[in-house]
Design a protein around this motif. Structure first.
Motif, PDB file in Angstrom:
ATOM      1  N   VAL A  73      -8.556   1.951  -2.567  1.00 37.22           N
ATOM      2  CA  VAL A  73      -9.122   1.370  -1.345  1.00 37.22           C
ATOM      3  C   VAL A  73      -8.111   0.421  -0.705  1.00 37.22           C
ATOM      4  O   VAL A  73      -7.916   0.444   0.517  1.00 37.22           O
ATOM      5  N   ALA A  74      -7.451  -0.390  -1.504  1.00 34.39           N
ATOM      6  CA  ALA A  74      -6.477  -1.341  -0.969  1.00 34.39           C
ATOM      7  C   ALA A  74      -5.309  -0.619  -0.300  1.00 34.39           C
ATOM      8  O   ALA A  74      -4.872  -1.000   0.797  1.00 34.39           O
ATOM      9  N   VAL A  75      -4.790   0.413  -0.941  1.00 30.41           N
ATOM     10  CA  VAL A  75      -3.661   1.153  -0.366  1.00 30.41           C
ATOM     11  C   VAL A  75      -4.084   1.846   0.927  1.00 30.41           C
ATOM     12  O   VAL A  75      -3.366   1.784   1.937  1.00 30.41           O
ATOM     13  N   LEU A  76      -5.231   2.487   0.936  1.00 29.61           N
ATOM     14  CA  LEU A  76      -5.708   3.146   2.157  1.00 29.61           C
ATOM     15  C   LEU A  76      -5.950   2.132   3.277  1.00 29.61           C
ATOM     16  O   LEU A  76      -5.590   2.384   4.434  1.00 29.61           O
ATOM     17  N   ALA A  77      -6.532   0.996   2.935  1.00 31.76           N
ATOM     18  CA  ALA A  77      -6.753  -0.038   3.950  1.00 31.76           C
ATOM     19  C   ALA A  77      -5.414  -0.528   4.505  1.00 31.76           C
ATOM     20  O   ALA A  77      -5.265  -0.705   5.723  1.00 31.76           O
ATOM     21  N   LEU A  78      -4.427  -0.734   3.637  1.00 29.47           N
ATOM     22  CA  LEU A  78      -3.112  -1.173   4.091  1.00 29.47           C
ATOM     23  C   LEU A  78      -2.477  -0.138   5.018  1.00 29.47           C
ATOM     24  O   LEU A  78      -1.941  -0.492   6.075  1.00 29.47           O
TER      25      LEU A  78
ATOM     26  N   PHE B 152      -4.001   2.063   6.904  1.00 26.98           N
ATOM     27  CA  PHE B 152      -4.700   2.073   8.190  1.00 26.98           C
ATOM     28  C   PHE B 152      -4.410   0.827   9.016  1.00 26.98           C
ATOM     29  O   PHE B 152      -4.314   0.904  10.241  1.00 26.98           O
ATOM     30  N   VAL B 153      -4.226  -0.308   8.355  1.00 24.53           N
ATOM     31  CA  VAL B 153      -3.855  -1.523   9.097  1.00 24.53           C
ATOM     32  C   VAL B 153      -2.481  -1.347   9.728  1.00 24.53           C
ATOM     33  O   VAL B 153      -2.274  -1.673  10.899  1.00 24.53           O
ATOM     34  N   LEU B 154      -1.537  -0.835   8.964  1.00 20.63           N
ATOM     35  CA  LEU B 154      -0.184  -0.654   9.469  1.00 20.63           C
ATOM     36  C   LEU B 154      -0.109   0.410  10.563  1.00 20.63           C
ATOM     37  O   LEU B 154       0.632   0.251  11.552  1.00 20.63           O
ATOM     38  N   VAL B 155      -0.881   1.461  10.447  1.00 24.97           N
ATOM     39  CA  VAL B 155      -0.886   2.524  11.444  1.00 24.97           C
ATOM     40  C   VAL B 155      -1.516   2.051  12.737  1.00 24.97           C
ATOM     41  O   VAL B 155      -1.065   2.419  13.835  1.00 24.97           O
ATOM     42  N   ASN B 156      -2.543   1.213  12.637  1.00 25.17           N
ATOM     43  CA  ASN B 156      -3.270   0.752  13.837  1.00 25.17           C
ATOM     44  C   ASN B 156      -2.602  -0.442  14.520  1.00 25.17           C
ATOM     45  O   ASN B 156      -3.105  -0.909  15.529  1.00 25.17           O
TER      46      ASN B 156
END
Length: 111
Positions: free
Chosen positions: A99-104, A106-110
């Motif tokens: 979850v942490a890696v996916l959230a990171l 998505f934060v970086l992509v957005n």
């Protein structure tokens, strides 16, 4: 419960571990809820909802497994047997890491 009364220090340590699993469950629930209500500009709902669901499911697994684990350890202590391995730890560790890696990502992509 059958067997001999274990050293109180071990029983209390087992109880603290049980309470820590419950605390972990509460933290995972709070993280899932926090993620679910994150602003739309941070994550789209298509990202927020699955990640939040995973965190809340991990919380339910941690809470639901805490007492059976406490009981298995208490029985092993009373019988002077080896303690059972922490089977839940890898699931929670890898689940939270994913979850942490996916959230990171998505934060970086957005941004």
């Amino acid at each position: 419960m059958e067997g001999n009364e274990p050293d109180p220090r071990f029983t209390l340590a087992n109880e603290r571990t049980f309470l820590t699993w419950l605390s972990t469950s509460l933290a995972l629930s709070a993280g899932g809820i926090g993620l679910a209500v994150a602003p739309a500009d941070v994550f789209g709902s298509w990202v927020r909802t699955p990640l939040a669901v995973v965190l809340v499911l991990l919380a339910a697994v941690a809470a639901g497994s805490a007492y059976p684990r406490w009981r298995r350890i208490q029985v092993a202590l009373r019988r002077d047997e080896p303690l059972p391995p922490p089977a839940l730890a890898p699931l929670l560790g890898y689940g939270v890491a994913a979850v942490a890696v996916l959230a990171l990502v998505f934060v970086l992509v957005n941004r």
